[in-house]
Scaffold this motif. Structure first.
Motif, PDB file in Angstrom:
ATOM      1  N   ASP A  17      -4.582   5.868   3.020  1.00  0.00           N
ATOM      2  CA  ASP A  17      -4.748   6.435   4.323  1.00  0.00           C
ATOM      3  C   ASP A  17      -4.831   8.016   3.874  1.00  0.00           C
ATOM      4  O   ASP A  17      -3.640   8.776   4.541  1.00  0.00           O
ATOM      5  CB  ASP A  17      -3.802   6.122   5.272  1.00  0.00           C
TER       6      ASP A  17
ATOM      7  N   LYS B 131       5.616   2.735   8.365  1.00  0.00           N
ATOM      8  CA  LYS B 131       4.244   2.181   8.246  1.00  0.00           C
ATOM      9  C   LYS B 131       4.358   1.370   7.095  1.00  0.00           C
ATOM     10  O   LYS B 131       4.432   1.508   6.030  1.00  0.00           O
ATOM     11  CB  LYS B 131       3.272   2.990   8.537  1.00  0.00           C
TER      12      LYS B 131
ATOM     13  N   HIS C 211      -8.294   2.823  -3.586  1.00  0.00           N
ATOM     14  CA  HIS C 211      -9.569   2.199  -2.894  1.00  0.00           C
ATOM     15  C   HIS C 211     -10.293   3.145  -2.034  1.00  0.00           C
ATOM     16  O   HIS C 211     -10.467   3.227  -1.094  1.00  0.00           O
ATOM     17  CB  HIS C 211      -8.973   1.191  -1.830  1.00  0.00           C
TER      18      HIS C 211
ATOM     19  N   THR D 130      -9.148   4.693   1.325  1.00  0.00           N
ATOM     20  CA  THR D 130      -8.931   3.673   2.167  1.00  0.00           C
ATOM     21  C   THR D 130      -7.563   2.971   1.966  1.00  0.00           C
ATOM     22  O   THR D 130      -7.025   2.485   3.064  1.00  0.00           O
ATOM     23  CB  THR D 130     -10.090   2.855   2.331  1.00  0.00           C
ATOM     24  N   GLY D 131      -7.176   2.931   0.731  1.00  0.00           N
ATOM     25  CA  GLY D 131      -5.988   2.233   0.566  1.00  0.00           C
ATOM     26  C   GLY D 131      -4.622   2.781   0.766  1.00  0.00           C
ATOM     27  O   GLY D 131      -3.579   2.419   0.632  1.00  0.00           O
TER      28      GLY D 131
ATOM     29  N   ARG E 205       0.942  -1.082   0.000  1.00  0.00           N
ATOM     30  CA  ARG E 205       0.018   0.007  -0.062  1.00  0.00           C
ATOM     31  C   ARG E 205       0.802   1.309   0.055  1.00  0.00           C
ATOM     32  O   ARG E 205       1.979   1.235   0.618  1.00  0.00           O
ATOM     33  CB  ARG E 205      -1.012  -0.124   1.186  1.00  0.00           C
ATOM     34  N   GLU E 206       0.286   2.418  -0.452  1.00  0.00           N
ATOM     35  CA  GLU E 206       1.103   3.574  -0.427  1.00  0.00           C
ATOM     36  C   GLU E 206       1.057   4.202   0.993  1.00  0.00           C
ATOM     37  O   GLU E 206       0.105   3.784   1.838  1.00  0.00           O
ATOM     38  CB  GLU E 206       0.040   4.638  -1.104  1.00  0.00           C
TER      39      GLU E 206
ATOM     40  N   VAL F  61      -2.111  -5.124   0.803  1.00  0.00           N
ATOM     41  CA  VAL F  61      -3.398  -5.596   0.514  1.00  0.00           C
ATOM     42  C   VAL F  61      -3.132  -7.213  -0.236  1.00  0.00           C
ATOM     43  O   VAL F  61      -2.360  -7.157  -0.964  1.00  0.00           O
ATOM     44  CB  VAL F  61      -4.081  -4.700  -0.660  1.00  0.00           C
TER      45      VAL F  61
ATOM     46  N   ARG G 198      -7.529  -5.801   8.661  1.00  0.00           N
ATOM     47  CA  ARG G 198      -8.843  -5.624   8.157  1.00  0.00           C
ATOM     48  C   ARG G 198      -9.135  -6.860   7.148  1.00  0.00           C
ATOM     49  O   ARG G 198      -8.240  -6.967   6.284  1.00  0.00           O
ATOM     50  CB  ARG G 198      -9.326  -4.316   7.690  1.00  0.00           C
TER      51      ARG G 198
ATOM     52  N   PHE H 195      -7.244   3.758   7.141  1.00  0.00           N
ATOM     53  CA  PHE H 195      -8.368   3.372   6.655  1.00  0.00           C
ATOM     54  C   PHE H 195      -9.434   4.216   6.720  1.00  0.00           C
ATOM     55  O   PHE H 195     -10.585   4.075   7.476  1.00  0.00           O
ATOM     56  CB  PHE H 195      -8.804   1.836   7.227  1.00  0.00           C
TER      57      PHE H 195
ATOM     58  N   GLN I 168       3.252   7.415   3.481  1.00  0.00           N
ATOM     59  CA  GLN I 168       3.558   8.691   3.313  1.00  0.00           C
ATOM     60  C   GLN I 168       5.227   8.690   3.502  1.00  0.00           C
ATOM     61  O   GLN I 168       5.684   7.629   4.369  1.00  0.00           O
ATOM     62  CB  GLN I 168       3.145   9.684   4.580  1.00  0.00           C
TER      63      GLN I 168
END
Lengths: 184, 338
Positions: free
Chosen positions: B263, A105, B242, B260-261, A97-98, A109, A142, B284, A100
């Motif tokens: 943030d 972090k 997303h 959501t994907g 995931r992207e 997915v 999630r 999310f 910052q």
């Protein structure tokens, strides 16, 4: 008389190939698992290990191999994917995931995977601990149950999905701590 | 004697003026105090709604709901909140003046999206699993077996977000799994249009002038803009990964989309029809609403159990308020009880 439709082996095979690529849409009641662990090491040291996207097998005991791939996603954006080979058999394909810039972090997915959950995504965060030389690692997931249904059969229900994700986090984080703390 | 009389007269007049002034001040004060905005955040994992006072950015009440609350709709005429409880298959009715649940309507379905007609006389509830919209008479929702008395409209696959048109004549429904927005004529409950949008439409919001409808395409990573006068797509804008929900500012010059994907929140200049800023937020991000009083945007974070506050002038996150487990707030969630 109407001919009954009996799917041929070819159709079943084709469906088996197509279905996993066609990501199942999220159900309305996603589940969540949060786990935290304190590691006696600096955040940079912990981050260097967990952020190595193609090297999860170096710290998660249930992963026996990982293949890293860089390719364009559906928007043409260059993205990292990894295929994790599982100790208990099967694989998990994840997309990074992207995040910052400067943030410790790592988010993924799941594209497809042999796990007891569907629509899986997570975020692993590395933060400075409360005492000097300590790091707090938080892992939040999630997902929907395997059946992606409100009334799911036993084994594909919320309880099974939560149990399997909890085990994945517990086993992984304990070993991450062991590997890092043993290295000093 | 004359003087005393005159004095008395003056006192009486003065009393009248004083009484009038005090009353006027009290009315002003009370309308100022009570009409302040509050955010109502559904916490799917805690089975509650967090009530956040937006003057203080503090949770001032936590209201128990049914199991797994997701959607929210606010009725300002009766000061009521309607909350969809996915797992207990019900709608909670909450009094905004007391922050107490006054009823829970058991349904035959698992509700997610819900919205009200313009006069709030009807509640529309989307049946995600059976491709239809239930229409309830809000006056009868506190009756016994209220959940069994409804009209229904067949819709596209997996109806999710819903928005009523500015004049109240049309109900727009995001049919997630048929990649279209259905349009229902509210007077006769007939489907009058189906507009093809991007992949998996979910959250929607009307632009400030009520003309443009913004539709978030979850798997298309985009927002479709529908001109509601003609019901045609006039633009498709790429956003982040997303995306889920959208809101607009009062003059409609900006639209804000939760990704959501990634943030983050994408800020769209609706005239330029492109993203002009991307704001990092908590994990999310789902529901999003605009607080017109302070020009701030509020974003529910499912992963971090919080609501983030964004300053619309600087496009910066300025605060984060802890709410409850799995905050979703699907729907326009800022209200002004009065």
């Amino acid at each position: 008389m109407m001919k009954k439709f009996i799917p041929s082996k070819a159709v079943i095979l084709l469906a088996a190939i197509i279905l996993p690529l066609n990501v199942i849409a999220c159900g309305p009641s996603p589940q969540k698992v949060t786990k935290e662990i304190v590691i006696k090491a600096g955040p940079e040291q912990v981050w260097a290990i967990v952020s190595d996207f193609g090297a999860m097998h170096k710290w998660h005991p249930h992963v026996i191999g990982a293949v890293l791939e860089r390719k364009s996603d559906s928007d043409g954006k260059e993205t990292s994917y990894r295929t994790l080979k599982l100790k208990e058999g099967g694989t998990i394909i994840q997309k990074q995931r992207e995040t910052q810039a400067g943030e410790m972090k790592l988010g993924v997915v799941m594209i497809q995977g042999d796990i007891a959950a569907s629509n899986y995504s997570d975020a692993l965060t590395v933060k400075t601990g409360h005492s000097e030389g300590e790091t707090i690692v938080t892992w939040v997931g999630r997902f929907n149950n395997k059946a992606n249904a409100m009334q799911a059969p036993v084994g594909q229900d919320n309880a099974s999905a939560i149990e399997s994700v909890e085990r994945w986090y517990d086993v992984g984080m304990l070993n991450l701590k062991r590997v890092i703390e043993a290295s000093h | 004697m004359g003087r005393k009389h005159q004095g008395l007269f003056q006192v009486t007049e003065w009393n009248k003026v004083l009484k009038f002034t005090v009353t006027a001040i009290l009315i002003l004060l009370s309308s100022n105090v009570v009409a302040e905005p509050f955010a109502y955040i559904t916490n799917q994992g805690a089975d509650t709604v967090s009530v956040v006072d937006l003057r203080l950015d503090q949770v001032v009440a936590t209201i128990p709901t049914g199991k797994a609350p997701v959607g929210i709709a606010i009725d300002h005429s009766q000061n009521r909140l309607y909350v969809s409880n996915v797992e207990s298959r019900s709608v909670s009715i909450i009094d905004m003046m007391t922050n107490q649940a006054i009823g829970e309507v058991k349904l035959e379905i698992a509700p997610v999206g819900l919205t009200l007609s313009k006069t709030a006389s009807q509640l529309f509830v989307a049946d995600w699993f059976h491709d239809r919209i239930f229409v309830f008479d809000t006056d009868k929702l506190l009756d016994v077996d209220a959940g069994k008395t409804y009209q229904e409209v067949a819709m596209g696959k997996a109806p999710a977000g819903m928005v009523i048109s500015r004049e109240g004549a049309s109900l727009y429904v995001a049919n997630r799994d048929s990649d279209e927005v259905g349009v229902i004529d509210v007077r006769n409950l007939k489907v009058v249009n189906k507009i093809a949008v991007g992949k998996h439409p979910f959250g929607m919001a009307l632009g400030g002038d009520g003309r443009n409808l913004y539709v978030v395409n979850v798997e298309g990573n985009s927002v479709s803009v529908i001109d509601t006068r003609r019901d045609v797509i006039i633009a498709t804008i790429k956003v982040g990964e997303h995306p889920y929900c959208v809101t607009t500012n009062p003059d409609g010059s900006r639209a804000y989309v939760t990704n959501t994907g990634a943030d983050s929140v994408s800020v769209i200049d609706t005239k330029l029809q492109k993203v002009i800023a991307t704001i990092p937020v908590s994990g999310f991000p789902e529901g999003i609403s605009y607080n017109a009083k302070q020009n701030r945007i509020y974003v529910a974070s499912w992963m971090d159990d919080a609501i983030d506050v964004i300053d619309a002038k600087t496009n910066q996150k300025i605060n984060s308020v802890a709410t409850g487990s799995k905050s979703r707030a699907f729907g326009e969630f800022i209200g002004n009880p009065h």
